[in-house]
Design a protein around this motif. Structure first.
Motif, PDB file in Angstrom:
ATOM      1  N   GLU A 153       0.830  -1.205   0.000  1.00  0.00           N
ATOM      2  CA  GLU A 153       0.000   0.000   0.000  1.00  0.00           C
ATOM      3  C   GLU A 153       0.868   1.260   0.000  1.00  0.00           C
ATOM      4  OE1 GLU A 153      -2.547  -0.764   3.353  1.00  0.00           O
ATOM      5  OE2 GLU A 153      -3.987  -1.880   2.124  1.00  0.00           O
ATOM      6  N   VAL A 154       1.982   1.218   0.709  1.00  0.00           N
ATOM      7  CA  VAL A 154       2.920   2.346   0.698  1.00  0.00           C
ATOM      8  C   VAL A 154       3.521   2.499  -0.698  1.00  0.00           C
ATOM      9  CG1 VAL A 154       5.152   3.152   1.584  1.00  0.00           C
ATOM     10  CG2 VAL A 154       3.423   2.293   3.169  1.00  0.00           C
ATOM     11  N   ASN A 155       3.888   1.383  -1.331  1.00  0.00           N
ATOM     12  CA  ASN A 155       4.425   1.432  -2.690  1.00  0.00           C
ATOM     13  C   ASN A 155       3.414   2.049  -3.657  1.00  0.00           C
ATOM     14  OD1 ASN A 155       6.849   0.217  -1.968  1.00  0.00           O
ATOM     15  ND2 ASN A 155       6.196  -1.827  -2.582  1.00  0.00           N
ATOM     16  N   ILE A 156       2.163   1.630  -3.544  1.00  0.00           N
ATOM     17  CA  ILE A 156       1.113   2.166  -4.415  1.00  0.00           C
ATOM     18  C   ILE A 156       0.977   3.667  -4.203  1.00  0.00           C
ATOM     19  CG2 ILE A 156      -1.389   2.177  -4.824  1.00  0.00           C
ATOM     20  CD1 ILE A 156      -1.282  -0.898  -4.224  1.00  0.00           C
ATOM     21  N   ALA A 157       0.974   4.096  -2.948  1.00  0.00           N
ATOM     22  CA  ALA A 157       0.848   5.529  -2.640  1.00  0.00           C
ATOM     23  C   ALA A 157       2.042   6.306  -3.190  1.00  0.00           C
ATOM     24  CB  ALA A 157       0.723   5.741  -1.134  1.00  0.00           C
ATOM     25  N   ARG A 158       3.238   5.743  -3.061  1.00  0.00           N
ATOM     26  CA  ARG A 158       4.438   6.441  -3.554  1.00  0.00           C
ATOM     27  C   ARG A 158       4.414   6.572  -5.076  1.00  0.00           C
ATOM     28  NH1 ARG A 158       9.853   4.580  -1.539  1.00  0.00           N
ATOM     29  NH2 ARG A 158      10.360   6.758  -1.848  1.00  0.00           N
ATOM     30  N   VAL A 159       4.019   5.526  -5.780  1.00  0.00           N
ATOM     31  CA  VAL A 159       3.949   5.589  -7.247  1.00  0.00           C
ATOM     32  C   VAL A 159       2.843   6.547  -7.676  1.00  0.00           C
ATOM     33  CG1 VAL A 159       3.389   4.252  -9.332  1.00  0.00           C
ATOM     34  CG2 VAL A 159       4.987   3.331  -7.641  1.00  0.00           C
ATOM     35  N   TYR A 160       1.706   6.501  -7.003  1.00  0.00           N
ATOM     36  CA  TYR A 160       0.606   7.419  -7.321  1.00  0.00           C
ATOM     37  C   TYR A 160       1.043   8.870  -7.119  1.00  0.00           C
ATOM     38  CZ  TYR A 160      -3.933   9.676  -7.331  1.00  0.00           C
ATOM     39  OH  TYR A 160      -4.988  10.505  -7.619  1.00  0.00           O
ATOM     40  N   ASN A 161       1.664   9.141  -5.991  1.00  0.00           N
ATOM     41  CA  ASN A 161       2.142  10.508  -5.721  1.00  0.00           C
ATOM     42  C   ASN A 161       3.207  10.932  -6.728  1.00  0.00           C
ATOM     43  OD1 ASN A 161       0.420  10.757  -3.562  1.00  0.00           O
ATOM     44  ND2 ASN A 161       1.964  10.190  -2.040  1.00  0.00           N
ATOM     45  N   TRP A 162       4.074  10.013  -7.131  1.00  0.00           N
ATOM     46  CA  TRP A 162       5.082  10.306  -8.154  1.00  0.00           C
ATOM     47  C   TRP A 162       4.395  10.701  -9.462  1.00  0.00           C
ATOM     48  CZ3 TRP A 162       6.090   8.268 -12.946  1.00  0.00           C
ATOM     49  CH2 TRP A 162       7.323   8.596 -13.531  1.00  0.00           C
ATOM     50  N   ASP A 163       3.337   9.962  -9.824  1.00  0.00           N
ATOM     51  CA  ASP A 163       2.595  10.258 -11.050  1.00  0.00           C
ATOM     52  C   ASP A 163       1.937  11.624 -10.969  1.00  0.00           C
ATOM     53  OD1 ASP A 163       1.393   9.838 -13.580  1.00  0.00           O
ATOM     54  OD2 ASP A 163      -0.430   9.057 -12.618  1.00  0.00           O
ATOM     55  N   VAL A 164       1.322  11.948  -9.840  1.00  0.00           N
ATOM     56  CA  VAL A 164       0.694  13.259  -9.658  1.00  0.00           C
ATOM     57  C   VAL A 164       1.737  14.359  -9.792  1.00  0.00           C
ATOM     58  CG1 VAL A 164      -0.459  14.763  -7.963  1.00  0.00           C
ATOM     59  CG2 VAL A 164      -1.226  12.391  -8.267  1.00  0.00           C
ATOM     60  N   LYS A 165       2.891  14.143  -9.181  1.00  0.00           N
ATOM     61  CA  LYS A 165       3.975  15.133  -9.249  1.00  0.00           C
ATOM     62  C   LYS A 165       4.458  15.299 -10.689  1.00  0.00           C
ATOM     63  CE  LYS A 165       8.615  16.027  -7.514  1.00  0.00           C
ATOM     64  NZ  LYS A 165       9.733  15.475  -6.746  1.00  0.00           N
TER      65      LYS A 165
END
Length: 175
Positions: A153-165
């Motif tokens: 779940e942390v990995n998913i959040a980090r990739v999602y946030n990277w995409d938003v950025k």
């Protein structure tokens, strides 16, 4: 890849998202991570069912073992053993058990076998020990799986946030 003692693989932690995202689209990476998280959740549900079954089975084995041990203790006596036995969940009946050196045990799948008291005690002790070990393993696996689900779940959040950025940076660069 690391795994726990029962072979459940350890979830990889995405340290460097930029490096992880090379050659992969955000949607594909998120889908892959979500799929892995779903597999861990499936394993967790399976272990929860296993734990529930064992938590129901262990008291039954303990009760049966206690009865066999009681019969072993009274094996040399000529007096019958008077007891109450469970017919159904809330229905009990009185019984007078004559001295015996054998006992019938349900093995499951509609199979009942007759055992000598000492063999039955040994069999039930082994089954109880095995069930307790399996329960401990299931509880350990559940703890391990919860950690792996959290990591995913942390990995998913980090990739999602990277995409938003990245989208924000691309929008700012085009503006």
């Amino acid at each position: 890849m690391d795994s726990n003692p029962r072979g459940i693989p350890k979830a990889p932690f995405v340290e460097d998202v930029d490096e992880y995202m090379k050659g992969d689209t955000p949607d594909a990476a998120l889908r892959k991570l979500s799929e892995t998280a779903s597999k861990y959740k499936f394993m967790e549900n399976s272990k929860l069912q296993q734990r529930a079954a064992l938590e129901h089975k262990i008291p039954e084995i303990e009760k049966t073992l206690a009865i066999v041990e009681h019969l072993c203790d009274n094996q040399g006596s000529s007096e019958p053993v008077k007891t109450l036995f469970e017919v159904n969940d809330t229905l009990y009946a009185h019984a007078s058990i004559p001295p015996t050196d054998t006992v019938n045990l349900w093995l499951g799948a509609n199979v009942m076998l007759e055992y000598k008291l000492d063999e039955a005690e040994k069999l039930l002790s082994g089954k109880l020990s095995s069930a307790k070990t399996s329960l401990k393993d299931a509880i350990d696996d559940l703890e391990f799986l919860r950690d792996q689900i959290t990591t995913m779940e942390v990995n998913i959040a980090r990739v999602y946030n990277w995409d938003v950025k990245q989208r924000r940076l691309a929008r700012e660069a085009s503006a």
